[in-house]
Enzyme design. Sequence first.
Site: not given
Length: 854
Positions: A511, A752, A756
């Site tokens: 991410d 995080d 996600d």
Amino acid sequence: MSSCTLCDLPTPDRPVTDADVDGEFCCRGCLEVARALGTDAIEDGDGLDSGALERAVADRGTDGAGAGTGGGAGTGGGAGTGGGADPAPENAYESAYLSVDGMHCATCETFLETVSESEPGVVDATASYATDTMRIRYDPETVDEEDLPSVVTGTGYTASFREVDREPESGDVAVVRFLIGGGFFGMMTMLWYVLFLYPTYFGFQPVVEFGQFDRLYLFGHIWVFTSVVLFYTGFPIIRGAYVSLRARQPNMDLLVTLAASSAYLYSTIAMFVGRTDLYFDVTVAVILVVTAGNYYESHIKRRAMGLLSTLASDRIETVRREDGTELGIDDVSPGDRLLVKPGERVPFDGTVREGAAAVDEAVVTGESLPVTKRPGDEAVGGSVVADSPLVIEVGDPVESTRDRLVEQLWEIQSARSGVQHLADKLATVFVPLVTVLAAAITALFLLMGVPPTRAFLVGLTVLIVSCPCALGLATPLAVASGVRTAAERGIVVATETIFEDAAEVDIVALDKTGTLTEGRMRVVEAVPFEATERDLLGTAAAVERFSEHPVADAIVERAAEGTFARETIADGGVVDGDHSGGLQEGDDPAFEPDHCTAVSLGDEAIDAGDVTIHARGVEATVAGDTLLVGHPSLFDERGWAIPEEVREKATATSESGSVPVVVGRRESAGKKRFLGVVVVGDAPRAEWNEVVTELAATDREIVVLTGDDSAAASHFESHPDVSAVFAGVPPEGKTAAIQRLRASGVVAMIGDGSNDAPALAAADLGVALAEGTELSADAADAVITGRDLAAIPTLFATSSATNRRIRQNLGWAFVYNGIAIPLALTGLLNPLFAAAAMATSSLLVVLNSSRRLL
């Protein structure tokens, strides 16, 4: 309303389409991933072939979103009509999610699924011991939801709804069972053996001579103590053996139970017929050695899980109507108008009816930059209002995007089958083989005319010597060593399956926001034009102090890092009517504009007054001059002609994915001065480049996923080891991308944010950063507690080392069995020496596991 071809989200009234891509999409990101991977593959559910990533890089254009919806975790258990439930339309079924205490292997999964599906009204059940989660699909016309936990509870398992805010079962019961049941009574058993029985076995006189009655009294005590150890301390093992038989999946618990109970049964019979060669000590040793290993593993896992926060603490329980009255979330109806104050979370998806404010949607979209919402704009449930109150009209149906993410997360977690320990996999062959060997050698000795006692002792010796204590300890002790090593390096391991999965990872999906970047707005650069950098930041902070926008907070924070000090003065500010959308001071008693402040630069103070907050900036008066601080579009709206060099810098800033904040000053005489441009953005972490290089050095593909647009992600595209950058990806698109990538190999997802979490759960290996949201931590297999991206390669190295240690332990255990079992079959060993050999092999496993991994 149609659904997105990629992620199944509802499309807008005018779906995003393109002539060369089949389908309709909810956003540009999903369209681009369809272009990169091909909509045919998405619709057919086919996986990516080995060159898909490379083709995606070549074909993706401006980058796209994640991949398709196939290839994900299965639902397991089928969709039958378990328990004889009458067939019903698919949409008539409902799902419930349970937390289950007591699962410890894949056999538990099969057993609980079988038991649940035999209940009338239960259509499908899927359990996961790795996450202690169970999903039950049921017919509400046949069974009440409140009765579902009782369907699962029993035989040592305890179930409750996941929504209930509850603490995991503590280790107190396990401590009592092990220390009191096993430790105390086991010690008493061994004491009698050392004083009275062992001397007799080796030809020595016991410490005290006992008569016939005294011997029965002594043996009776040993029998009682051993019974407590076997049936109380060893209950989880016996239950595991029972479950394995019910599930028709023989495991190590079954072989341990056979060895311990056979020694116990033989010794009980021998005691009553007057023999003194009793093997209760073997039962005690077998149960305590295996229980100690299992307890140690569970203890380490509980400690690791205790460092993770619970999902329930972030749930919204009550909301506020426009008139200020509060009501429970279950009482909200479509069309209700709810007041959401700054800092509060939007409870449900809906439409802004009054107010204008910056809204942080990162929790559900991953977009790092706040979005300004005005009347008529859609509001996402779960997003956070930053700087001004909003009135939201609840949509139909009453639901929250964040809640949908939670639902998706729980579904993926419960549907994701736990990974068996390698020892349990081997047990499906080893346990039946040993059992057959023991029975066959006993029968053979009987046919050869050997006395029954001798024949049964040989069979018992085979069971004891092959008792998989070393096999049972091989994995938990190595896992505990891996967990400890990881913890020393700031990594919390949430599930031991990571040590089997990490070594096999082929693709690492990263991410962007909060993982490769800092995850918060900060001043990246200050470019002065008609002022010094000190004056530029000081002036901008003096005005931006009145705004609660994250960009304004970043400027004020940067100013505070220098010589700038904050002091409050008495002047009050006013809010631009266009910004407040009808919510003026006095309309809501809880809505109070900030007091004006002064920013000091050394001995010089900048006092700001007559403050007006606009949607994209702030205007104020300082020493008779007008200060305007904000986006270039605000200057255009206010009729300020921006110099070409200032506009060029602002344009370049926007194209790089950052936010340009122009600072202008109009003197009382009418002359306009442009002090400069403050660049605010989410900067990449300092170590991201090295981490990506190190991860790629182990022949892994690197993919970057982000909810931001292509401009914000362009910085990472130029890295030679990054195979693909998919931008503009909605949360469901991230999950779809992970599921699609899993068709090409083992996938690790590192992120995080709450957006996600479903992707972390869907990946073979999910890693969350510790300062990320609670939801992502719950979904992860491991958590980086120090916000140090460099810990990720360390996690992979630790996992690989632990996996090697597990295989070393198993290798020794099988070498031992390869030597000991043939000796037992020949009758050259007796049960006592078999127990000693078993203990020695276990000790070697313990010593090997205690060595440092890295």
